[in-house]
Motif scaffolding. Structure first.
Motif, short mmCIF file in Angstrom:
data_model
loop_
_atom_site.label_atom_id
_atom_site.label_comp_id
_atom_site.label_asym_id
_atom_site.label_seq_id
_atom_site.Cartn_x
_atom_site.Cartn_y
_atom_site.Cartn_z
N GLY A 156 87.43 -90.16 127.20
CA GLY A 156 87.41 -89.51 128.50
C GLY A 156 88.75 -89.46 129.19
O GLY A 156 88.86 -88.95 130.31
N ARG A 157 89.81 -89.96 128.52
CA ARG A 157 91.13 -90.00 129.16
C ARG A 157 92.19 -89.32 128.30
O ARG A 157 92.90 -88.45 128.78
CB ARG A 157 91.52 -91.46 129.43
CG ARG A 157 90.53 -92.19 130.35
CD ARG A 157 90.76 -93.69 130.30
NE ARG A 157 92.07 -94.05 130.81
CZ ARG A 157 92.64 -95.24 130.58
NH1 ARG A 157 92.01 -96.14 129.85
NH2 ARG A 157 93.81 -95.51 131.08
N TYR A 158 92.30 -89.74 127.05
CA TYR A 158 93.33 -89.21 126.16
C TYR A 158 92.65 -88.66 124.90
O TYR A 158 92.27 -89.41 124.00
CB TYR A 158 94.35 -90.27 125.81
CG TYR A 158 94.90 -91.00 127.02
CD1 TYR A 158 95.55 -90.29 128.03
CD2 TYR A 158 94.75 -92.37 127.18
CE1 TYR A 158 96.04 -90.94 129.15
CE2 TYR A 158 95.23 -93.03 128.29
CZ TYR A 158 95.88 -92.31 129.28
OH TYR A 158 96.36 -92.94 130.39
N VAL A 159 92.51 -87.34 124.86
CA VAL A 159 91.72 -86.70 123.81
C VAL A 159 92.27 -86.99 122.42
O VAL A 159 91.51 -87.27 121.49
CB VAL A 159 91.68 -85.16 124.05
CG1 VAL A 159 91.05 -84.45 122.86
CG2 VAL A 159 90.91 -84.86 125.32
N ASP A 160 93.60 -86.92 122.26
CA ASP A 160 94.17 -87.07 120.92
C ASP A 160 93.92 -88.47 120.36
O ASP A 160 93.52 -88.62 119.20
CB ASP A 160 95.67 -86.76 120.94
CG ASP A 160 96.46 -87.70 121.84
OD1 ASP A 160 95.94 -88.07 122.92
OD2 ASP A 160 97.59 -88.07 121.46
N VAL A 161 94.11 -89.48 121.19
CA VAL A 161 93.92 -90.85 120.71
C VAL A 161 92.44 -91.10 120.41
O VAL A 161 92.11 -91.70 119.37
CB VAL A 161 94.42 -91.87 121.76
CG1 VAL A 161 94.20 -93.31 121.26
CG2 VAL A 161 95.90 -91.65 122.06
N MET A 180 86.45 -78.07 122.59
CA MET A 180 87.68 -78.35 123.32
C MET A 180 88.65 -77.17 123.29
O MET A 180 89.60 -77.12 124.06
CB MET A 180 88.38 -79.58 122.72
CG MET A 180 87.69 -80.89 122.99
SD MET A 180 88.25 -82.20 121.84
CE MET A 180 90.02 -81.92 121.82
N ASP A 181 88.47 -76.24 122.34
CA ASP A 181 89.37 -75.10 122.18
C ASP A 181 90.80 -75.58 121.95
O ASP A 181 91.75 -75.07 122.54
CB ASP A 181 89.31 -74.18 123.41
CG ASP A 181 89.97 -72.83 123.13
OD1 ASP A 181 90.03 -72.44 121.95
OD2 ASP A 181 90.45 -72.19 124.08
N ASN A 182 90.93 -76.59 121.08
CA ASN A 182 92.24 -77.16 120.74
C ASN A 182 92.42 -77.01 119.23
O ASN A 182 91.87 -77.77 118.44
CB ASN A 182 92.30 -78.63 121.15
CG ASN A 182 93.68 -79.24 120.93
OD1 ASN A 182 94.38 -78.91 119.99
ND2 ASN A 182 94.04 -80.17 121.82
N ALA A 183 93.18 -75.98 118.83
CA ALA A 183 93.31 -75.66 117.41
C ALA A 183 93.93 -76.81 116.62
O ALA A 183 93.51 -77.09 115.49
CB ALA A 183 94.15 -74.40 117.23
N ALA A 184 94.92 -77.48 117.19
CA ALA A 184 95.57 -78.58 116.48
C ALA A 184 94.60 -79.73 116.23
O ALA A 184 94.55 -80.31 115.14
CB ALA A 184 96.78 -79.07 117.28
N ALA A 185 93.80 -80.05 117.24
CA ALA A 185 92.82 -81.12 117.09
C ALA A 185 91.75 -80.74 116.07
O ALA A 185 91.35 -81.56 115.24
CB ALA A 185 92.16 -81.42 118.44
#
Length: 601
Positions: free
Chosen positions: A144-149, A183-188
């Motif tokens: 809920g804070r840092y999506v990548d981690v 999330m619409d985050n292609a890299a993730a």
């Protein structure tokens, strides 16, 4: 970041590749006047790798005397990220130890939680169980804070630490993919597909792994450098090759070659010729193999890498086998006895290499060497079969048995009698082994095909059968229906909190009663069932699926006289006039559809 992997994939990393990395973005330049802005621009998500140019700027920034203690810590975390991506885990671990122990570190900051994940990732590379503690801490703290981690730690925990069975892990991974897609985050998303591919690969499910690698490639096509796209494609090529899917191998290899023509390096050309050699051997196109090997030799030059040298030596010997050059094969086998241990340890993971050693010994009439080599090959194939329960592996094993049983027919006349005795003894042992092996395999396969709670097909057994469903007849369809029990917890609590198995069993009984004998029924996830209505009219399929849903609703009508209990199920249906050749994508879209329905008020 660098990932652990199997034989075919380890070559990619031995040549210096990393799983999805460096993004095609402009490198920020460090400026003492605006350190905060540089740190914000330079932060690289945990599922990416910083470019070499950015690593240089971070090193420059760390030399500045104007940094605050927090800025120093932030940049140190970024530096270790780059070191891990470059394969320098020793220096990264040393810096991370000091950072995590520093009392000035902000335990809630993104750089600190990224450092925790990085430390777990290093333990993951080293195959140490401590990785799970760090993955758990990073996952829970970053949620809920840092999506990548949170994403990277969740993927690491599910694939390496979760004690759930494989079916449940797959379900958890796909639920995570659904979340990442939203999330619409292609890299993730590219990173998630790549990690799921690795999960399948480490379980010898190379076909499924290849599909995920190709999805990662398509997703990352516009955001990653060519070198990193080659890394993903290399994994896909290797996975397709290991399944024997020559058409898909060629498709992925053509994409690899096209990018390599534009920005190839010595190591990527080496990799391309290695893949080409394996492809041409499988295709039995030895003329093309010879041309590719000539190019490979030019690229290899005076390489001192024992693995690179050994791989080239092996495929040159494939030509010797084709041309029946017995002396060349004798020399090759003799050289292999004295090969460096690093190469032998590496190459022993390849069933194709082990099979070649058997065939090379057979061609020079070395029956003792053939039998010894076959024992190694047999052990490898047993392990593959135990992991995948694959009929192809068993039949492949049987074919090689037959070759060895017929070996004595090619020997000189004066040795025929002695070798016949040896052949009969070996043949008897091998036939006995095959018989025991087949019985064991059938029992094990059957026991793993049905869910022990519901009695319906397991996730893996159902998906395997769906891949063999024939094309429906004219004006008919093959329909897939997923039923998600939305109020499972409520039903369970109403009947009794300890009766979750009973609830699932009764739902399965309802589904089995109403479905046809020709239909396929299985448990897709903990609270999901998948039904395949084979060769049915589309209108009838829609009506039938609604009838099943109604039957589910009234499953517990007779089980409780005090409370009205109704099963609330969400449904997703897919109809096809063809076979399910793109089954993975179909199921992913159906699950996504269910997720979207569940989110609507």
């Amino acid at each position: 970041m660098v990932c652990k992997t199997l034989f075919f994939f380890s070559l990619v990393y031995s040549l210096g590749f990393h799983a999805l990395g460096e993004r095609t973005q402009e490198t920020p330049i460090f400026d003492n006047a605006n350190v905060s802005a540089f740190i914000k621009q330079a932060y690289t998500p945990t599922f990416d790798c910083p470019s070499s140019a950015l690593n240089t700027q971070i090193d420059t920034a760390l030399e500045s005397a104007l940094l605050s203690p927090q800025q120093q810590l932030q940049l140190s975390s970024m530096k270790t990220h780059g070191l891990i991506c470059a394969g320098n885990v020793t220096d990264a671990q040393s810096i991370l130890q000091r950072l995590l122990a520093n009392v000035q570190s902000d335990r809630s900051a993104q750089y600190y939680l990224s450092a925790i994940f990085q430390y777990g990732f290093i333990y993951d590379i080293l195959e140490k169980p401590e990785r799970c503690d760090y993955f758990t801490l990073a996952r829970d703290s970053a949620k809920g804070r840092y999506v990548d981690v949170h994403l990277s730690a969740s993927l690491g925990y599910i694939t390496e630490c979760s004690t759930s069975d494989v079916d449940t892990k797959v379900y958890e991974l796909y639920q995570l993919l659904v979340d990442v897609t939203a999330m619409d985050n292609a890299a993730a998303l590219a990173h998630a597909h790549n990690r799921v591919g690795l999960f399948y690969a480490t379980r010898s499910q190379q076909g499924l792994a290849a599909a995920q690698y190709m999805k990662a490639f398509e997703t990352a096509r516009d955001i990653y450098t060519n070198e990193n796209l080659l890394s993903v494609l290399g994994s896909a090529v290797a996975a397709f090759q290991s399944t024997g899917n020559l058409a898909r191998t060629k498709e992925a290899l053509d994409k690899f070659s096209a990018i390599n023509e534009v920005s190839g390096t010595k190591r990527t050309w080496f990799l391309q010729y290695f893949f080409e050699a394996a492809y041409y051997v499988a295709l039995k196109d030895f003329q093309s193999l010879e041309t590719s090997l000539q190019n490979w030799q030019e690229v290899a030059g005076n390489s001192k890498n024992p693995v690179n040298q050994g791989l080239l030596r092996w495929y040159l010997s494939e030509l010797c086998l084709y041309k029946n050059n017995r002396q060349c094969l004798v020399d090759f086998l003799e050289n292999e006895k004295n090969a460096p241990s690093s190469y032998i340890n590496y190459i022993s993971g390849s069933k194709n290499y082990l099979r070649f050693i058997v065939e090379a010994n057979m061609r020079i009439d070395n029956q003792q060497g053939s039998i010894a080599a076959f024992e190694q090959y047999k052990t490898k194939m047993e392990r593959i079969v135990s992991l995948t329960h694959d009929n192809y592996s068993a039949s492949d094993l049987g074919r090689l048995h037959s070759k060895i049983l017929n070996l004595e027919a090619s020997l000189e006349h004066e040795e025929r009698n002695r070798h016949k005795v040896i052949g009969l003894l070996v043949g008897g042992m091998l036939i006995a082994f095959l018989a025991v092996f087949f019985v064991f395999w059938r029992k094990y396969h059957d026991s793993k095909s049905y869910d022990n709670i519901t009695g319906v097909l397991t996730n893996s057994a159902l998906i395997k059968q769906l891949r063999y469903v024939s094309k429906p007849s004219t004006h008919c369809t093959n329909a897939l229906v997923i039923f998600d029990i939305a109020n499972f917890t409520e039903v369970n609590l109403t009947l009794g909190s300890t009766k979750s198995d009973f609830v699932l069993e009764q739902i399965a009984i309802t589904l089995k009663k109403i479905t046809r004998s020709s239909d396929l029924l299985g448990r897709l996830g903990p609270e999901q069932f998948l039904l395949c209505l084979v060769d049915i009219e589309e209108d009838a399929a829609q009506a039938f699926s609604e009838r099943v849903k109604d039957a589910l609703t009234s499953t517990f009508a007779q089980h409780n006289n005090r409370h009205a209990i109704s099963v609330d199920s969400s449904m997703s249906i897919y109809c096809s006039a063809e076979t399910f050749h793109d089954l993975d994508e179909i199921l992913e879209n159906m699950l996504l559809s269910l997720s979207i329905k569940a989110d609507k008020p």
